[in-house]
Design a protein around this motif. Structure first.
Motif, PDB file in Angstrom:
ATOM      1  N   ALA A  22       0.838  -1.207   0.000  1.00  0.00           N
ATOM      2  CA  ALA A  22       0.000   0.000   0.000  1.00  0.00           C
ATOM      3  C   ALA A  22       0.872   1.256   0.000  1.00  0.00           C
ATOM      4  N   ALA A  23       2.022   1.179   0.647  1.00  0.00           N
ATOM      5  CA  ALA A  23       2.885   2.354   0.757  1.00  0.00           C
ATOM      6  C   ALA A  23       3.744   2.554  -0.492  1.00  0.00           C
ATOM      7  N   HIS A  24       4.122   1.475  -1.157  1.00  0.00           N
ATOM      8  CA  HIS A  24       5.197   1.583  -2.155  1.00  0.00           C
ATOM      9  C   HIS A  24       4.803   1.379  -3.608  1.00  0.00           C
ATOM     10  N   THR A  25       3.615   0.827  -3.873  1.00  0.00           N
ATOM     11  CA  THR A  25       3.271   0.571  -5.277  1.00  0.00           C
ATOM     12  C   THR A  25       3.236   1.882  -6.061  1.00  0.00           C
ATOM     13  N   GLN A  26       3.965   1.930  -7.136  1.00  0.00           N
ATOM     14  CA  GLN A  26       3.939   3.117  -8.002  1.00  0.00           C
ATOM     15  C   GLN A  26       2.827   2.935  -9.040  1.00  0.00           C
ATOM     16  N   HIS A  27       2.066   4.002  -9.248  1.00  0.00           N
ATOM     17  CA  HIS A  27       0.977   3.939 -10.222  1.00  0.00           C
ATOM     18  C   HIS A  27       1.309   4.810 -11.411  1.00  0.00           C
ATOM     19  N   ALA A  28       1.270   4.234 -12.592  1.00  0.00           N
ATOM     20  CA  ALA A  28       1.521   4.982 -13.820  1.00  0.00           C
ATOM     21  C   ALA A  28       0.840   4.227 -14.951  1.00  0.00           C
ATOM     22  N   ALA A  29       0.410   4.975 -15.950  1.00  0.00           N
ATOM     23  CA  ALA A  29      -0.338   4.352 -17.039  1.00  0.00           C
ATOM     24  C   ALA A  29       0.454   3.190 -17.649  1.00  0.00           C
ATOM     25  N   TYR A  30       1.761   3.386 -17.820  1.00  0.00           N
ATOM     26  CA  TYR A  30       2.529   2.329 -18.488  1.00  0.00           C
ATOM     27  C   TYR A  30       2.768   1.118 -17.593  1.00  0.00           C
ATOM     28  N   LEU A  31       2.450   1.253 -16.290  1.00  0.00           N
ATOM     29  CA  LEU A  31       2.641   0.140 -15.353  1.00  0.00           C
ATOM     30  C   LEU A  31       1.331  -0.581 -15.025  1.00  0.00           C
ATOM     31  N   ASP A  32       0.204  -0.068 -15.543  1.00  0.00           N
ATOM     32  CA  ASP A  32      -1.101  -0.625 -15.154  1.00  0.00           C
ATOM     33  C   ASP A  32      -1.165  -2.141 -15.323  1.00  0.00           C
ATOM     34  N   VAL A  33      -0.575  -2.630 -16.400  1.00  0.00           N
ATOM     35  CA  VAL A  33      -0.628  -4.064 -16.667  1.00  0.00           C
ATOM     36  C   VAL A  33       0.026  -4.854 -15.532  1.00  0.00           C
ATOM     37  N   LEU A  34       0.985  -4.236 -14.854  1.00  0.00           N
ATOM     38  CA  LEU A  34       1.634  -4.899 -13.722  1.00  0.00           C
ATOM     39  C   LEU A  34       0.850  -4.714 -12.433  1.00  0.00           C
ATOM     40  N   THR A  35       0.489  -3.452 -12.151  1.00  0.00           N
ATOM     41  CA  THR A  35      -0.105  -3.174 -10.843  1.00  0.00           C
ATOM     42  C   THR A  35      -1.529  -3.710 -10.730  1.00  0.00           C
ATOM     43  N   GLU A  36      -2.181  -3.954 -11.868  1.00  0.00           N
ATOM     44  CA  GLU A  36      -3.549  -4.476 -11.793  1.00  0.00           C
ATOM     45  C   GLU A  36      -3.574  -6.000 -11.711  1.00  0.00           C
ATOM     46  N   VAL A  52      11.171   1.361  -1.669  1.00  0.00           N
ATOM     47  CA  VAL A  52      11.530   2.529  -2.462  1.00  0.00           C
ATOM     48  C   VAL A  52      12.337   2.022  -3.650  1.00  0.00           C
ATOM     49  N   GLY A  53      12.016   2.470  -4.853  1.00  0.00           N
ATOM     50  CA  GLY A  53      12.749   2.007  -6.040  1.00  0.00           C
ATOM     51  C   GLY A  53      11.836   1.221  -6.946  1.00  0.00           C
ATOM     52  N   LEU A  54      12.110   1.243  -8.245  1.00  0.00           N
ATOM     53  CA  LEU A  54      11.260   0.514  -9.195  1.00  0.00           C
ATOM     54  C   LEU A  54      12.082  -0.558  -9.913  1.00  0.00           C
ATOM     55  N   THR A  55      12.989  -0.117 -10.779  1.00  0.00           N
ATOM     56  CA  THR A  55      13.825  -1.092 -11.483  1.00  0.00           C
ATOM     57  C   THR A  55      14.728  -1.809 -10.483  1.00  0.00           C
ATOM     58  N   ARG A  56      14.821  -3.105 -10.623  1.00  0.00           N
ATOM     59  CA  ARG A  56      15.745  -3.835  -9.733  1.00  0.00           C
ATOM     60  C   ARG A  56      16.348  -5.045 -10.420  1.00  0.00           C
ATOM     61  N   ARG A  57      17.621  -5.306 -10.081  1.00  0.00           N
ATOM     62  CA  ARG A  57      18.249  -6.540 -10.524  1.00  0.00           C
ATOM     63  C   ARG A  57      17.863  -7.621  -9.528  1.00  0.00           C
ATOM     64  N   ALA A  58      18.029  -8.862  -9.928  1.00  0.00           N
ATOM     65  CA  ALA A  58      17.683  -9.982  -9.043  1.00  0.00           C
ATOM     66  C   ALA A  58      18.824 -10.159  -8.048  1.00  0.00           C
ATOM     67  N   ARG A  59      18.969  -9.171  -7.169  1.00  0.00           N
ATOM     68  CA  ARG A  59      20.155  -9.140  -6.307  1.00  0.00           C
ATOM     69  C   ARG A  59      20.121 -10.183  -5.200  1.00  0.00           C
TER      70      ARG A  59
END
Ligand SMILES: *Cc1c(COP(=O)(O)O)cnc(C)c1O
Length: 455
Positions: free
Chosen positions: A312-326, A337-344
């Motif tokens: 609830a605190a961290h999900t970023q909402h953007a039109a181009y991300l809708d397919v993911l967040t929905e 905090v952060g969006l892009t991530r490597r499989a660290r």
């Protein structure tokens, strides 16, 4: 440049793998040392040019100039700050992660990697004693882990306050922690424009429930959105009294965050597990596998008791991300905090899967065994004095009769010879010596040899 069949690519591929094999096989690794920018300018010259300098030359510069200008944090006598001692398997697998072009921010793109990371997180959650529905994400480090957990805590408190006419105007929002808490907590408070309120330590230098209660009552408990306890302070390795702190947090309904960036790894060691009693009540927890769980930089495990609060605190909402967040999937980016991530988390996962968790418990125990040896040696030597009985694997001690300049000169001397990297610390204004022992290849002989240089 993207051609996979160019002869230079095949050659460089072999050379890069050969270098990695060689570096991972060095025993011991050279300690090395930093150089001044002018020295590096002179030794390496200009490397970014319109035509390129060739891969062979860049690799040669790295091998001969740049790498030796970086300290080897995995050297067995590197005992400053918190060292990093990756297993060879985890370091090798880091090459695979880089080669695999995995985007690990979402399930849609990185399902296999995220699934494996989540199994590794589950092992940690079980060590903490978190419920089956707990979960989280691997973030770059404890700083981002603490910040992300605290952002989720405040989001939760704000949502609750918004539902209460009295609470809607809380200002400032506060965090309670001791002054032994890591600097990243103060930094997170700064970023969040929250007020950090210091809780006095007890005589064992720990955060305790009674002291916490006094501070909460003084400022008004309703203004606190989080309490941060530390399970292994960085400077002295002290574990707070988690059980009594948990109880007070529960009583007031305040988010209980445990910062185990360094010390959380001790949960895997039966000989010290009792020190963490009460940790199972935390709302969020972090541990850096790049510190005491033998993973390469950079890797911090962040866990939430109730991941929905993190989401609830961290999900970023953007039109181009809708397919993911929905989608109902587990998207790691939704938890920090952060969006892009490597499989660290994968290098850690690979090594954990390969060696098994018993080997991890044994390796942590081995560092504790060497810590106990160091403690005994310090006690045995008349010119040395222990400052605090170690809870975990940090040993802080004084050399009787030494001034701050003596500590500095000693530290420089053993460093210049490429022998050991042990920088002084301070506690209550006094300069002291400090060992942080998280490398299972650090031996009793290393400790004896370093202590001998202080005679
Ligand atoms: C190291 C440390 C941090 C910060 O972690 P980074 O990975 O360096 O960002 C936070 N808390 C504690 C207790 C630490 O030891």
């Amino acid at each position: 440049m993207h051609s996979k069949n160019a002869p230079e690519i095949a050659q460089i591929g072999e050379a890069v793998l050969a270098y990695a094999q060689w570096r991972l096989g060095l025993d011991p690794v050279p300690l090395d040392h930093a150089r001044r920018p002018e020295e590096l300018d002179a030794l390496a010259g200009r490397t970014i040019t319109p035509e390129g300098i060739t891969g062979a030359r860049a690799l040669e510069l790295f091998t001969e100039v740049l790498a030796p200008s970086c300290l080897s944090v995995d050297h067995p006598r590197y005992l400053s700050f918190i060292p990093c001692a990756p297993t060879p398997a985890s370091a090798m697998f880091d090459l695979v992660v880089g080669a695999s072009s995995v985007y690990a921010g979402s399930w849609l793109e990185g399902a296999g990697a995220v699934w494996a990371e989540n199994q590794a997180l589950r092992w940690i959650a079980d060590l903490v004693g978190l419920p089956a529905e707990s979960g989280g994400v691997f973030v770059p480090g404890g700083t981002i882990g603490n910040l992300s957990a605290l952002v989720a805590a405040r989001h939760t408190a704000r949502a609750r306050a918004a539902a209460d006419p009295e609470g809607a105007s809380v200002r400032p929002w506060r965090i309670a922690a001791t002054f032994g808490a890591h600097s990243s907590i103060a930094s997170a408070s700064e970023v969040m424009d929250a007020e950090l309120v210091g809780v006095p330590l007890d005589e064992g230098l720990r955060l305790t429930g009674p002291n916490l209660r006094t501070v909460l009552e003084e400022h008004g408990p309703g203004t606190f959105f989080a309490v941060v306890a530390t399970s292994g302070t960085t400077n002295l390795g002290i574990v707070d009294d988690l059980a009594s702190v948990a109880e007070v947090c529960r009583e007031y309904g305040i988010w209980f965050h445990v910062d185990g960036a360094y010390g959380g790894a001790g949960l895997a060691a039966p000989s010290v597990r009792h020190r963490y009693a009460g940790i199972e009540h935390c709302d969020s927890f972090i541990v850096d596998p790049h510190k005491w769980l033998f993973a390469p930089f950079d890797c911090c495990a962040l866990l939430y008791r109730d991941p929905a609060l993190g989401r609830a605190a961290h999900t970023q909402h953007a039109a181009y991300l809708d397919v993911l967040t929905e989608a109902p999937d587990w998207n790691p980016s939704d938890y920090s905090v952060g969006l892009t991530r490597r499989a660290r988390g994968l290098p850690f996962w690979f090594s954990l899967a390969m060696h098994g968790t018993d080997a991890y418990a044994a390796a942590v125990e081995r560092t504790l065994e060497v810590t106990r040896f160091a403690t005994e040696e310090i006690r045995r030597r008349p010119d040395l004095e222990l400052v605090h009985e170690p809870d975990l694997s940090v040993v802080v001690f004084r050399r009787l009769g030494w001034s701050p300049a003596d500590y500095a000169a000693w530290s420089d001397r053993i460093m210049d010879g490429g022998f050991a990297f042990v920088v002084p610390t301070s506690h209550e204004g006094e300069t002291l010596a400090r060992f942080a022992i998280v490398n299972p290849t650090t031996s009793e002989d290393d400790i004896t040899a370093i202590l001998d240089t202080m005679a």
